[in-house]
Design a protein around this motif. Structure first.
Motif, PDB file in Angstrom:
ATOM      1  N   ARG A 172     -13.669  19.040   0.622  1.00  0.00           N
ATOM      2  CA  ARG A 172     -13.141  17.698   0.512  1.00  0.00           C
ATOM      3  C   ARG A 172     -12.855  17.357  -0.942  1.00  0.00           C
ATOM      4  NH1 ARG A 172     -16.349  14.544   4.792  1.00  0.00           N
ATOM      5  NH2 ARG A 172     -14.666  14.779   6.295  1.00  0.00           N
ATOM      6  N   GLU A 174     -10.110  13.347   4.284  1.00  0.00           N
ATOM      7  CA  GLU A 174     -11.244  12.501   3.916  1.00  0.00           C
ATOM      8  C   GLU A 174     -11.954  11.996   5.163  1.00  0.00           C
ATOM      9  OE1 GLU A 174     -12.556  11.655   0.967  1.00  0.00           O
ATOM     10  OE2 GLU A 174     -11.249  13.134   0.074  1.00  0.00           O
ATOM     11  N   PHE A 175     -13.019  11.282   4.900  1.00  0.00           N
ATOM     12  CA  PHE A 175     -13.812  10.711   5.980  1.00  0.00           C
ATOM     13  C   PHE A 175     -12.963   9.905   6.947  1.00  0.00           C
ATOM     14  CE2 PHE A 175     -17.726  11.528   3.803  1.00  0.00           C
ATOM     15  CZ  PHE A 175     -18.617  11.607   4.857  1.00  0.00           C
ATOM     16  N   GLY A 176     -13.270  10.080   8.214  1.00  0.00           N
ATOM     17  CA  GLY A 176     -12.687   9.225   9.235  1.00  0.00           C
ATOM     18  C   GLY A 176     -11.187   9.355   9.365  1.00  0.00           C
ATOM     19  N   GLN A 177     -10.635  10.489   8.940  1.00  0.00           N
ATOM     20  CA  GLN A 177      -9.200  10.631   9.023  1.00  0.00           C
ATOM     21  C   GLN A 177      -8.822  11.858   9.807  1.00  0.00           C
ATOM     22  OE1 GLN A 177      -7.658  10.562   5.117  1.00  0.00           O
ATOM     23  NE2 GLN A 177      -8.482   8.539   4.725  1.00  0.00           N
ATOM     24  N   GLY A 178      -7.578  11.842  10.204  1.00  0.00           N
ATOM     25  CA  GLY A 178      -7.075  12.955  10.992  1.00  0.00           C
ATOM     26  C   GLY A 178      -6.760  14.158  10.138  1.00  0.00           C
ATOM     27  N   LEU A 216     -18.248  21.475   3.526  1.00  0.00           N
ATOM     28  CA  LEU A 216     -17.291  20.403   3.810  1.00  0.00           C
ATOM     29  C   LEU A 216     -17.096  19.525   2.574  1.00  0.00           C
ATOM     30  CD1 LEU A 216     -15.641  19.035   6.061  1.00  0.00           C
ATOM     31  CD2 LEU A 216     -17.623  17.610   6.495  1.00  0.00           C
ATOM     32  N   ASN A 217     -18.211  19.201   1.914  1.00  0.00           N
ATOM     33  CA  ASN A 217     -18.126  18.388   0.694  1.00  0.00           C
ATOM     34  C   ASN A 217     -17.243  19.049  -0.343  1.00  0.00           C
ATOM     35  OD1 ASN A 217     -19.808  16.431   1.602  1.00  0.00           O
ATOM     36  ND2 ASN A 217     -21.620  17.174   0.539  1.00  0.00           N
ATOM     37  N   GLY A 261     -25.344  18.704  -0.260  1.00  0.00           N
ATOM     38  CA  GLY A 261     -25.255  18.892   1.186  1.00  0.00           C
ATOM     39  C   GLY A 261     -26.434  19.678   1.723  1.00  0.00           C
ATOM     40  N   LYS A 290      -3.453   7.945   4.570  1.00  0.00           N
ATOM     41  CA  LYS A 290      -4.562   7.632   3.664  1.00  0.00           C
ATOM     42  C   LYS A 290      -5.237   6.323   4.057  1.00  0.00           C
ATOM     43  CE  LYS A 290      -7.022   8.004  -0.069  1.00  0.00           C
ATOM     44  NZ  LYS A 290      -8.282   8.603   0.218  1.00  0.00           N
ATOM     45  N   ARG A 291      -4.451   5.325   4.420  1.00  0.00           N
ATOM     46  CA  ARG A 291      -5.105   4.113   4.883  1.00  0.00           C
ATOM     47  C   ARG A 291      -4.285   3.397   5.931  1.00  0.00           C
ATOM     48  NH1 ARG A 291      -3.741   3.073  -0.674  1.00  0.00           N
ATOM     49  NH2 ARG A 291      -5.710   3.980  -1.229  1.00  0.00           N
ATOM     50  N   ALA A 319     -23.226  23.617   6.204  1.00  0.00           N
ATOM     51  CA  ALA A 319     -21.868  23.288   6.640  1.00  0.00           C
ATOM     52  C   ALA A 319     -21.388  22.024   5.943  1.00  0.00           C
ATOM     53  CB  ALA A 319     -21.839  23.105   8.156  1.00  0.00           C
ATOM     54  N   ALA A 320     -22.278  21.034   5.852  1.00  0.00           N
ATOM     55  CA  ALA A 320     -21.889  19.781   5.212  1.00  0.00           C
ATOM     56  C   ALA A 320     -21.582  20.020   3.737  1.00  0.00           C
ATOM     57  CB  ALA A 320     -22.998  18.749   5.350  1.00  0.00           C
ATOM     58  N   TYR A 352       0.819  -1.215   0.000  1.00  0.00           N
ATOM     59  CA  TYR A 352       0.000   0.000   0.000  1.00  0.00           C
ATOM     60  C   TYR A 352       0.843   1.252   0.000  1.00  0.00           C
ATOM     61  CZ  TYR A 352      -3.601  -3.242   1.295  1.00  0.00           C
ATOM     62  OH  TYR A 352      -4.457  -4.288   1.318  1.00  0.00           O
TER      63      TYR A 352
END
Lengths: 253, 165
Positions: free
Chosen positions: B145, B152-156, B141-142, B106, B164-165, B137-138, B14
């Motif tokens: 992004r 991205e989603f669920g990331q710091g 954000l979209n 959004g 990235k993963r 706001a969303a 990866y």
């Protein structure tokens, strides 16, 4: 506009029933949209079947195209979702081929463009998102919801941020479907309007015929652009599908 | 020995592939990365179950040449993707379509959610107001992004190849 029935840019998107069918109060008629979906699927299937039926080490042209499309999607998926994502290859490949072939069929004059109806693209997008949600829940359980909790957010802001993230997630199928639908719709309308100018202008006599060269050139250029958009939108759809699937496979890193 | 260096240093696949995708490193080193990637299991799976991550790439001449070919093919790939990105950027129209659909989606989802909540909770119009703002706001954000300004989603916070993963 001279006569609305002659130059009606919306007319091409009309749904006509071919076989009227009602089952249990539901209108499940076979329409021209359904017909073109069937044509798309049959054409794609037949092409891939024929292209791969005589497998050779040195591929023929058709086999080469089939292999290229395979490699294209396989690399895209592996880049976006890693090796584990390859189990979704059939889904992504089918979606890509369906959207691409439907877009390209729509480029023929007098043909119907399946992807210019939002309900079709929305159904495709929902298929993707539901796959993401169900696979994510199945694979990771409640851990999947970590997707909505970004790391390093102060606790007091968390409810707000999570709400925004959830809305952002829910808006994905909408934007995915709206993008494809709007591109195809706008492109076909523009093309039709410019072609309509050619017809209306050339009805005005010699000066009109000379003048109609401009919209004609525009229509030709737009046709080229539309082919680009057809590919690009199928590509974008597939890329975003891969990205969303990546979220299902690896939520919360 | 390029193989030894990367294979030993990093987790399989990866990370190296990410480096390959970003395609920002100098040419010489990029080449090594590609070779390392392609020295590893990779390869489509269409030829059936393939070798282990540490299979010796030098055991077979033909195999090695094939890998070499793939390495040089892969070296061209980032450039090609770059061009594709460029093509979508040049049209501008496509970019505008993309960003506006992100934003509208959004806001639309926020409004719809608020309306549904109002309908079932009888809290009209507060649900609509609150969720319309959240939807706004969303939407922002979209957009951020999709132009890559926010993780991205669920990331710091940072969006490097490693996070990235």
């Amino acid at each position: 506009m001279a006569s609305p029935d002659k130059v009606d840019p919306i007319h091409q998107f009309a749904i006509n029933k071919i076989v009227d069918l009602h089952i249990g109060g539901l209108d499940v008629s076979f329409t021209n949209s359904s017909l073109y979906m069937v044509v798309t699927v049959v054409l794609t299937g037949a092409f891939l079947y024929l292209a791969t039926s005589s497998r050779a080490v040195v591929p023929s042209r058709m086999q080469s195209v089939a292999e290229m499309s395979y490699e294209f999607i396989a690399n895209m998926l592996r880049d976006a979702a890693g090796e584990q994502g390859m189990k979704f290859f059939p889904l992504v490949f089918s979606l890509f081929m369906f959207v691409l072939v439907a877009n390209l069929i729509g480029m023929f004059p007098y043909f119907f463009t399946v992807t210019s109806h939002i309900i079709v693209t929305f159904a495709l997008a929902m298929l993707v998102i539901l796959t993401v949600i169900f696979y994510g829940l199945y694979k990771h359980g409640l851990h999947f919801f970590n997707l909505f909790v970004p790391s390093g957010v102060p606790g007091i802001l968390l409810p707000l941020v999570v709400a925004i993230e959830v809305i952002s997630f829910l808006s994905r199928p909408i934007s995915l479907s709206v993008r494809l639908f709007a591109n195809m719709l706008a492109g076909h309308i523009t093309l039709k309007v410019f072609s309509g100018f050619v017809v209306s202008l050339s009805a005005l006599g010699v000066g009109g015929i000379v003048g109609s060269v401009l919209p004609l050139g525009m229509a030709v250029a737009l046709t080229g652009l539309e082919f680009l958009v057809s590919f690009l939108q199928a590509y974008v759809f597939a890329v975003l599908t891969c990205m969303y699937l990546n979220d299902a496979i690896h939520p919360g890193h | 020995m390029p193989f030894a260096r990367l294979d030993g240093a990093e987790a399989p696949n990866y990370v190296a592939r990410d480096l390959e995708r970003t395609g920002k490193q100098p040419a010489g080193r990029g080449m090594e990365v590609e070779m390392a990637v392609n020295g590893e299991p990779d390869e489509t799976g269409k030829t059936g179950p393939h070798g282990q991550p540490n299979a010796d790439p030098r055991d077979d001449d033909l195999d090695r040449r094939r890998r070499h070919l793939e390495a040089s093919l892969a070296a061209r790939k980032p450039a090609r993707q770059e061009r594709e990105e460029g093509a979508s950027g040049v049209t501008g129209y496509g970019q505008a379509m993309k960003l506006s659909s992100e934003f509208i989606a959004g806001v639309g989802v926020g409004a719809a959610l608020g309306w549904v909540i109002d309908r079932f909770a009888g809290s009209s119009p507060w649900g609509l107001i609150v969720f319309l703002l959240l939807g706004f706001a969303a939407g922002v954000l979209n957009v951020m992004r999709s132009v890559g300004k926010v993780a991205e989603f669920g990331q710091g916070a940072n969006r490097g190849p490693d996070s990235k993963r």
